[in-house]
Design an enzyme around this catalytic site. Structure first.
Site, PDB file in Angstrom:
ATOM      1  N   SER A 137      -4.268  -7.473   4.212  1.00  0.00           N
ATOM      2  CA  SER A 137      -2.983  -7.662   3.532  1.00  0.00           C
ATOM      3  C   SER A 137      -1.885  -7.818   4.583  1.00  0.00           C
ATOM      4  O   SER A 137      -1.963  -7.254   5.690  1.00  0.00           O
ATOM      5  CB  SER A 137      -2.621  -6.482   2.612  1.00  0.00           C
ATOM      6  OG  SER A 137      -1.267  -6.574   2.196  1.00  0.00           O
ATOM      7  N   TYR A 150      -0.378   2.445   0.356  1.00  0.00           N
ATOM      8  CA  TYR A 150      -0.990   1.127   0.558  1.00  0.00           C
ATOM      9  C   TYR A 150      -0.818   0.654   1.994  1.00  0.00           C
ATOM     10  O   TYR A 150      -1.776   0.229   2.656  1.00  0.00           O
ATOM     11  CB  TYR A 150      -0.348   0.130  -0.410  1.00  0.00           C
ATOM     12  CG  TYR A 150      -0.992  -1.239  -0.404  1.00  0.00           C
ATOM     13  CD1 TYR A 150      -2.196  -1.460  -1.046  1.00  0.00           C
ATOM     14  CD2 TYR A 150      -0.363  -2.327   0.213  1.00  0.00           C
ATOM     15  CE1 TYR A 150      -2.782  -2.722  -1.070  1.00  0.00           C
ATOM     16  CE2 TYR A 150      -0.931  -3.580   0.200  1.00  0.00           C
ATOM     17  CZ  TYR A 150      -2.138  -3.782  -0.441  1.00  0.00           C
ATOM     18  OH  TYR A 150      -2.714  -5.030  -0.447  1.00  0.00           O
TER      19      TYR A 150
END
Length: 245
Positions: A137, A150
């Protein structure tokens, strides 16, 4: 004989899109996620699709899924280590500790376990070797606001990628990471809706078709084991690197 890939988080989003691309290209595809019905929808009766329901945080279930796939196909050429969750949004003192642990368990320990079982299979198969592709990501580079769980776990995946890339050399196991920014998925739609609810004036994030991300994973997987794309960053062209000012 067709090549074989295991995809975690294959029931939706980037995982499902990637599974369909590999099936269309003639690969044997092991589909791992918790929901059998969703996996069967992705498989759509394709004879090369192997539905392997398992929770990536359950080491026994995950090991059984890898073993079953390897018995059916003879080997594991590639792992797309993709399962993950965004988790709760908020400032660090607003995040319940048990919810932090759930994000770490899925995003980090789950990816460790999947890589562990893939690495073991790749070491013992003949011919030896394979490729692990971790889904990082763009949050492995720069955070979204309120994304402590996250972002922390995605930074940790970069360390996992570097270590596996080094440790795998003796066994012809390559490890790379794709850092994807704003491929349009159900998760990203939810994040945009959450942001708009919190602040109606916030601009909607630019997005790209999820198929572009899936095609990029295929390109990484098709490299010969003598070459490794260790890091690829793929993002919507107009997407800002959030958190860099």
């Amino acid at each position: 004989m067709s090549k074989a890939i295991v995809i975690t988080g294959a029931s939706s989003g980037i995982g499902a899109a990637t599974a369909k691309v590999f099936l269309d290209t003639g690969w044997q595809v092991g589909l791992i996620a918790r929901r059998r019905e969703a996996l069967e929808a992705v498989a759509a009766g394709h004879p090369a699709a192997h539905v392997l329901p398992a929770d990536v945080t359950d080491d026994a279930a995950l090991e059984a899924a890898f073993d079953g796939f390897a018995r059916a196909t003879g080997r594991v050429d590639v792992l797309f280590n993709n399962a993950g969750t965004f988790g709760p949004a908020g400032l660090i003192d607003e995040i319940p500790v048990d919810e932090w642990r759930q994000v770490v368990d899925l995003n980090l320990t789950g990816m460790f376990l999947a890589a562990r079982f893939a690495f073991a299979q790749m070491r013992r198969q003949k011919p030896m070797g394979g490729r692990i592709i971790n889904n990082g990501s763009v949050s492995a580079h720069a955070p979204r606001p309120g994304s402590v769980g996250y972002t922390s776990t995605k930074h940790a995946i970069t360390g996992l990628t570097k270590t596996l890339s080094l440790d795998g050399r003796a066994f012809d196991i390559a490890c790379g990471q794709i850092d994807i920014g704003n491929a349009q998925t159900e998760l990203l739609d939810q994040l945009n809706a959450r942001a708009l609810k919190a602040n109606p004036d916030v601009p909607v994030q630019p997005m790209m078709d999820v198929g572009i991300a899936a095609d990029a994973v295929l390109k990484m997987a098709q490299l010969p084991l003598s070459a490794n794309m260790q890091f690829m960053t793929l993002m919507a062209t107009k997407m800002p690197l959030i958190g860099r000012g």
